[in-house]
Design an enzyme around this catalytic site. Structure first.
Site, PDB file in Angstrom:
ATOM      1  N   LYS A  83      37.286  41.146  41.023  1.00 22.40           N
ATOM      2  CA  LYS A  83      35.901  41.601  41.138  1.00 22.40           C
ATOM      3  C   LYS A  83      35.799  42.565  42.309  1.00 22.40           C
ATOM      4  O   LYS A  83      36.203  42.249  43.437  1.00 22.40           O
ATOM      5  CB  LYS A  83      35.011  40.393  41.393  1.00 22.40           C
ATOM      6  CG  LYS A  83      33.818  40.317  40.477  1.00 22.40           C
ATOM      7  CD  LYS A  83      33.083  39.041  40.777  1.00 22.40           C
ATOM      8  CE  LYS A  83      31.859  38.934  39.923  1.00 22.40           C
ATOM      9  NZ  LYS A  83      31.058  37.781  40.324  1.00 22.40           N
TER      10      LYS A  83
HETATM   11  C1  E4P Z   1      28.047  37.426  38.744  1.00 23.52           C
HETATM   12  O1  E4P Z   1      29.204  37.708  38.515  1.00 23.52           O
HETATM   13  C2  E4P Z   1      27.553  36.823  39.991  1.00 23.52           C
HETATM   14  O2  E4P Z   1      28.485  35.851  40.392  1.00 23.52           O
HETATM   15  C3  E4P Z   1      26.250  36.097  39.821  1.00 23.52           C
HETATM   16  O3  E4P Z   1      25.786  36.187  38.504  1.00 23.52           O
HETATM   17  C4  E4P Z   1      25.225  36.363  40.874  1.00 23.52           C
HETATM   18  O4  E4P Z   1      24.080  35.626  40.577  1.00 23.52           O
HETATM   19  P1  E4P Z   1      22.900  35.343  41.618  1.00 23.52           P
HETATM   20  O5  E4P Z   1      22.036  36.560  41.675  1.00 23.52           O
HETATM   21  O6  E4P Z   1      22.170  34.178  41.021  1.00 23.52           O
HETATM   22  O7  E4P Z   1      23.553  35.031  42.921  1.00 23.52           O
END
Ligand code: E4P
Length: 220
Positions: A83
């Site tokens: 990521k």
């Molecule tokens: C996605 O890959 C992220 O890990 C995640 O969806 C972030 O979500 P949040 O806005 O609830 O922290």
């Protein structure tokens, strides 16, 4: 459409895998921090459990450090997806990593043009954060729809992951716009499962059957 689980929690992953509905897992530094465990060994354990892509995020913002962190992460298991944050260095890293055959998930995407750049740089996945956009009165789903159309129109192989999912309607709306994947927290997966009429229906069936069973047993 595929569902990924947005968590770094082993118990949640184990449970959701048992339902047979998740095809991958996404983590982020905040989710990993909650588990209070060594990052690499946690990612390794998740990768062994999940027969699909597992996103693990780099922490460096520097281009060279990002690349070496990504290479290290990719060695953990063949299903690791690195990521990468949606920055200029992030794009450059995605460009290099895609040429090395390392799968990437560009995260923190908040506009369709950011997502387009990430796809053109060679990202395997792009993650528009719909919940965080909704939080600031922007329509998160619009970005998801625009990106799905762009990938389709230009035959780009990048898959769109609806991320920052807060409730089942986000999943339903993602499916309505043909989004490839939604990554959902475990509590959203549970909310998708539940319906009060299902619970009422089960109780009624059990009560009706118990009544007849009692009558039959008492010789009626
Ligand atoms: C996605 O890959 C992220 O890990 C995640 O969806 C972030 O979500 P949040 O806005 O609830 O922290």
């Amino acid at each position: 459409m595929q569902l990924f689980l947005d968590t770094a929690n082993i118990e949640e992953i184990k449970e959701a895998l048992g339902w047979g509905v998740i095809s991958g897992v996404t983590t982020n530094p905040s989710l990993v921090a909650r588990e209070k465990r060594d990052f690499k060994s946690l990612v390794k354990e998740i990768c062994h459990m999940v027969p699909g892509p597992v996103s693990a995020e780099v922490l460096s913002m520097d281009f060279r450090e990002m690349i070496s962190e990504a290479r290290e992460l990719s060695k953990i298991a063949p299903n690791v997806v690195v990521k990468i944050p949606m920055t200029k260095n992030g794009l450059k890293a995605v460009n290099v990593l895609s040429q090395e055959g390392i799968n990437t998930n560009v995260t923190l995407v908040f506009s369709a043009t950011q997502g387009l750049l990430a796809a053109l740089a060679g990202a395997t996945y792009i993650s528009p954060f719909i919940g965080r956009l909704d939080d600031i009165s922007n329509e998160g789903m619009d970005i998801v729809q625009d990106l799905v159309i762009m990938m389709e129109n230009y035959n780009l192989p990048t898959r769109v992951i609806a991320a920052s999912v807060r409730h089942p309607m986000h999943v339903l709306e993602s499916a309505r716009v043909s989004c490839h994947i939604a990554t959902v927290p475990y509590k959203v997966l549970e909310a998708m499962l539940r319906h009060p009429l299902t619970d009422i229906g089960i109780q009624r069936f059990l009560d009706d059957w118990a009544k007849v069973k009692n009558e039959l047993e008492s010789g009626m």
